[in-house]
Design a protein around this motif. Structure first.
Motif, PDB file in Angstrom:
ATOM      1  N   LYS A 199       1.989  -3.055   3.886  1.00  0.00           N
ATOM      2  CA  LYS A 199       2.455  -4.476   4.398  1.00  0.00           C
ATOM      3  C   LYS A 199       1.953  -5.547   3.262  1.00  0.00           C
ATOM      4  CE  LYS A 199       1.072  -7.396   8.467  1.00  0.00           C
ATOM      5  NZ  LYS A 199       0.194  -7.606   9.638  1.00  0.00           N
ATOM      6  N   GLU A 200       2.794  -6.406   3.030  1.00  0.00           N
ATOM      7  CA  GLU A 200       2.932  -7.282   2.171  1.00  0.00           C
ATOM      8  C   GLU A 200       2.669  -8.826   2.854  1.00  0.00           C
ATOM      9  OE1 GLU A 200       5.532  -6.435  -0.978  1.00  0.00           O
ATOM     10  OE2 GLU A 200       5.905  -8.530  -1.490  1.00  0.00           O
ATOM     11  N   ASP A 201       2.098  -9.731   2.303  1.00  0.00           N
ATOM     12  CA  ASP A 201       1.934 -10.872   2.428  1.00  0.00           C
ATOM     13  C   ASP A 201       1.520 -11.808   1.176  1.00  0.00           C
ATOM     14  OD1 ASP A 201      -0.190 -12.968   4.884  1.00  0.00           O
ATOM     15  OD2 ASP A 201       1.576 -13.441   3.488  1.00  0.00           O
ATOM     16  N   GLY A 202       2.753 -12.356   0.521  1.00  0.00           N
ATOM     17  CA  GLY A 202       2.528 -13.265  -0.610  1.00  0.00           C
ATOM     18  C   GLY A 202       2.326 -12.192  -1.783  1.00  0.00           C
ATOM     19  N   ARG A 203       0.872 -12.551  -2.153  1.00  0.00           N
ATOM     20  CA  ARG A 203       0.551 -11.718  -3.675  1.00  0.00           C
ATOM     21  C   ARG A 203      -0.116 -10.494  -2.978  1.00  0.00           C
ATOM     22  NH1 ARG A 203      -3.273 -13.974  -6.341  1.00  0.00           N
ATOM     23  NH2 ARG A 203      -3.869 -15.705  -4.761  1.00  0.00           N
ATOM     24  N   PHE A 204      -0.522 -10.437  -2.009  1.00  0.00           N
ATOM     25  CA  PHE A 204      -1.082  -9.359  -1.240  1.00  0.00           C
ATOM     26  C   PHE A 204      -0.575  -8.364  -0.741  1.00  0.00           C
ATOM     27  CE2 PHE A 204      -5.314 -11.574  -1.736  1.00  0.00           C
ATOM     28  CZ  PHE A 204      -4.931 -13.040  -1.843  1.00  0.00           C
ATOM     29  N   THR A 205      -0.852  -7.003  -1.004  1.00  0.00           N
ATOM     30  CA  THR A 205      -0.204  -5.849  -0.256  1.00  0.00           C
ATOM     31  C   THR A 205      -1.206  -5.128   0.145  1.00  0.00           C
ATOM     32  OG1 THR A 205       1.812  -5.971  -1.726  1.00  0.00           O
ATOM     33  CG2 THR A 205       1.210  -3.905  -0.522  1.00  0.00           C
ATOM     34  N   ALA A 206      -1.299  -4.870   1.515  1.00  0.00           N
ATOM     35  CA  ALA A 206      -2.209  -3.543   2.087  1.00  0.00           C
ATOM     36  C   ALA A 206      -1.465  -2.341   2.146  1.00  0.00           C
ATOM     37  CB  ALA A 206      -2.793  -4.004   3.181  1.00  0.00           C
ATOM     38  N   GLN A 207      -2.220  -1.408   1.877  1.00  0.00           N
ATOM     39  CA  GLN A 207      -1.554   0.219   2.014  1.00  0.00           C
ATOM     40  C   GLN A 207      -2.541   1.068   2.486  1.00  0.00           C
ATOM     41  OE1 GLN A 207      -0.912   2.574  -1.852  1.00  0.00           O
ATOM     42  NE2 GLN A 207       1.179   1.679  -1.695  1.00  0.00           N
ATOM     43  N   VAL A 208      -2.014   1.820   3.437  1.00  0.00           N
ATOM     44  CA  VAL A 208      -2.904   2.575   4.316  1.00  0.00           C
ATOM     45  C   VAL A 208      -1.943   4.208   4.042  1.00  0.00           C
ATOM     46  CG1 VAL A 208      -3.870   3.287   6.754  1.00  0.00           C
ATOM     47  CG2 VAL A 208      -3.582   1.052   5.803  1.00  0.00           C
ATOM     48  N   ASP A 209      -2.986   5.158   3.731  1.00  0.00           N
ATOM     49  CA  ASP A 209      -2.563   6.493   3.594  1.00  0.00           C
ATOM     50  C   ASP A 209      -3.583   7.191   4.600  1.00  0.00           C
ATOM     51  OD1 ASP A 209      -2.050   8.929   1.252  1.00  0.00           O
ATOM     52  OD2 ASP A 209      -2.126   9.165   3.287  1.00  0.00           O
ATOM     53  N   LYS A 210      -3.195   7.541   5.689  1.00  0.00           N
ATOM     54  CA  LYS A 210      -4.039   8.179   6.913  1.00  0.00           C
ATOM     55  C   LYS A 210      -4.193   9.570   6.445  1.00  0.00           C
ATOM     56  CE  LYS A 210      -4.393   7.006  11.086  1.00  0.00           C
ATOM     57  NZ  LYS A 210      -4.279   7.140  12.363  1.00  0.00           N
ATOM     58  N   SER A 211      -3.196  10.233   5.722  1.00  0.00           N
ATOM     59  CA  SER A 211      -3.590  11.759   5.473  1.00  0.00           C
ATOM     60  C   SER A 211      -4.578  12.098   4.551  1.00  0.00           C
ATOM     61  CB  SER A 211      -2.270  12.412   4.683  1.00  0.00           C
ATOM     62  OG  SER A 211      -1.945  11.807   3.645  1.00  0.00           O
ATOM     63  N   SER A 212      -4.873  10.956   3.692  1.00  0.00           N
ATOM     64  CA  SER A 212      -6.128  11.078   2.638  1.00  0.00           C
ATOM     65  C   SER A 212      -7.149  10.042   3.201  1.00  0.00           C
ATOM     66  CB  SER A 212      -5.664  10.737   1.234  1.00  0.00           C
ATOM     67  OG  SER A 212      -5.059   9.388   1.223  1.00  0.00           O
ATOM     68  N   LYS A 213      -7.083   9.274   4.115  1.00  0.00           N
ATOM     69  CA  LYS A 213      -7.957   8.666   4.848  1.00  0.00           C
ATOM     70  C   LYS A 213      -8.322   7.417   3.566  1.00  0.00           C
ATOM     71  CE  LYS A 213      -9.990  11.715   8.070  1.00  0.00           C
ATOM     72  NZ  LYS A 213      -9.398  12.782   7.910  1.00  0.00           N
ATOM     73  N   TYR A 214      -7.295   6.819   3.253  1.00  0.00           N
ATOM     74  CA  TYR A 214      -7.655   6.184   1.926  1.00  0.00           C
ATOM     75  C   TYR A 214      -6.861   4.732   2.145  1.00  0.00           C
ATOM     76  CZ  TYR A 214      -8.040   5.055  -3.140  1.00  0.00           C
ATOM     77  OH  TYR A 214      -8.443   4.651  -4.385  1.00  0.00           O
ATOM     78  N   ILE A 215      -7.528   3.509   2.136  1.00  0.00           N
ATOM     79  CA  ILE A 215      -6.788   2.231   2.113  1.00  0.00           C
ATOM     80  C   ILE A 215      -7.090   1.423   0.836  1.00  0.00           C
ATOM     81  CG2 ILE A 215      -7.256   2.121   4.737  1.00  0.00           C
ATOM     82  CD1 ILE A 215      -9.435   0.313   4.585  1.00  0.00           C
ATOM     83  N   SER A 216      -5.805   0.593   0.763  1.00  0.00           N
ATOM     84  CA  SER A 216      -5.957  -0.425  -0.825  1.00  0.00           C
ATOM     85  C   SER A 216      -5.446  -1.655  -0.380  1.00  0.00           C
ATOM     86  CB  SER A 216      -5.036   0.541  -1.538  1.00  0.00           C
ATOM     87  OG  SER A 216      -5.447   1.720  -1.805  1.00  0.00           O
ATOM     88  N   LEU A 217      -5.999  -2.350  -1.242  1.00  0.00           N
ATOM     89  CA  LEU A 217      -5.571  -3.767  -1.061  1.00  0.00           C
ATOM     90  C   LEU A 217      -5.145  -4.116  -2.746  1.00  0.00           C
ATOM     91  CD1 LEU A 217      -5.012  -6.618   0.547  1.00  0.00           C
ATOM     92  CD2 LEU A 217      -7.318  -7.200  -0.634  1.00  0.00           C
ATOM     93  N   PHE A 218      -3.840  -4.567  -2.893  1.00  0.00           N
ATOM     94  CA  PHE A 218      -3.325  -4.712  -4.080  1.00  0.00           C
ATOM     95  C   PHE A 218      -3.257  -6.367  -4.087  1.00  0.00           C
ATOM     96  CE2 PHE A 218      -2.842  -0.901  -5.817  1.00  0.00           C
ATOM     97  CZ  PHE A 218      -2.538   0.020  -4.575  1.00  0.00           C
ATOM     98  N   ILE A 219      -3.891  -7.103  -5.241  1.00  0.00           N
ATOM     99  CA  ILE A 219      -3.545  -8.457  -5.406  1.00  0.00           C
ATOM    100  C   ILE A 219      -2.681  -8.757  -6.611  1.00  0.00           C
ATOM    101  CG2 ILE A 219      -4.571 -10.692  -5.551  1.00  0.00           C
ATOM    102  CD1 ILE A 219      -7.133  -9.535  -4.450  1.00  0.00           C
TER     103      ILE A 219
END
Lengths: 113, 110
Positions: free
Chosen positions: B56-76
């Motif tokens: 999911k992207e919002d301006g300079r921020f992108t959130a990423q979810v990988d449920k298979s590896s139970k890993y979540i990320s936020l990119f700025i």
């Protein structure tokens, strides 16, 4: 549209005194949550309330701590006979429904001397 | 083991850098994933809210979810000094109890 309001923002108490923390949810929100944050720690769930009902208080110590959300007025988190270990930031959040996003207030920073 | 693990940092980056913030979680029941930003001595402010896997992207921020590896990320992207704050991830199974990571302190150097 005012956000979640908490008061006081800072509260100093001596050991053995009572602390009362108030939270007014966002307009239209009937669900209130209280969290505690210690330095270098994340937010820890304490209690979840709807109007006049405590839904889940599993994160709240059974002794000295109580919470209410009356039909009229703000939600109150009450800590009786405070001890130094109660010093923390207490945050209130509100949402319009159970599965809805929670919005946080600015917090009350309690210092017990 | 904590239900949600997050590196506390601090993380220091130069202005303009791409920042990657991450959390891992252990509970497969989590369906909703949030990122909050918290400035010093302020309340957490919701940045991103995602359901299930994906980006999911919002301006300079992108959130990423990988449920298979139970890993979540936020990119700025194009990080700014004003992005200096603590970033908290939160996971939610769809009941009412948010489980938070401990937060990562980010400092963007001008």
């Amino acid at each position: 549209n005012a956000g979640v309001m908490q008061n006081p923002r800072h509260l100093v108490r001596r050991r053995g005194q009572e602390a009362r923390l108030r939270c007014s949810p966002m307009k239209g929100h009937s669900h209130v949550y209280w969290y505690r944050q210690l330095p270098e720690e994340g937010l820890k769930f304490m209690v979840y309330l709807q109007k006049e009902n405590i839904i889940d208080e599993s994160g709240m110590p059974k002794e000295r701590f109580s919470a209410e959300f009356p039909k009229e007025g703000p939600s109150i988190l009450r800590i009786q006979q405070v001890v130094r270990g109660d010093s923390a930031a207490y945050f209130c959040a509100s949402s319009p429904g159970t599965k809805e996003t929670q919005y946080f207030g600015p917090g009350t920073r309690l210092l017990v001397l | 083991q904590k239900e949600v693990e997050q590196d506390p940092g601090p993380l220091s980056v130069p202005e303009g850098a791409i920042v990657s913030l991450n959390c891992t979680y252990s509970n497969s029941a989590f369906q909703y994933f949030m990122w909050y930003r918290q400035y010093s001595r302020k309340g957490p402010e919701l940045l991103m809210y995602t359901y299930s896997s994906g980006n999911k992207e919002d301006g300079r921020f992108t959130a990423q979810v990988d449920k298979s590896s139970k890993y979540i990320s936020l990119f700025i992207r194009d990080s700014q000094p004003s992005d200096s704050a603590t970033y908290l991830c939160a996971c939610f199974s769809g009941t009412y109890k948010y489980i938070f990571g401990t937060g990562t302190r980010l400092k963007v150097l001008a």
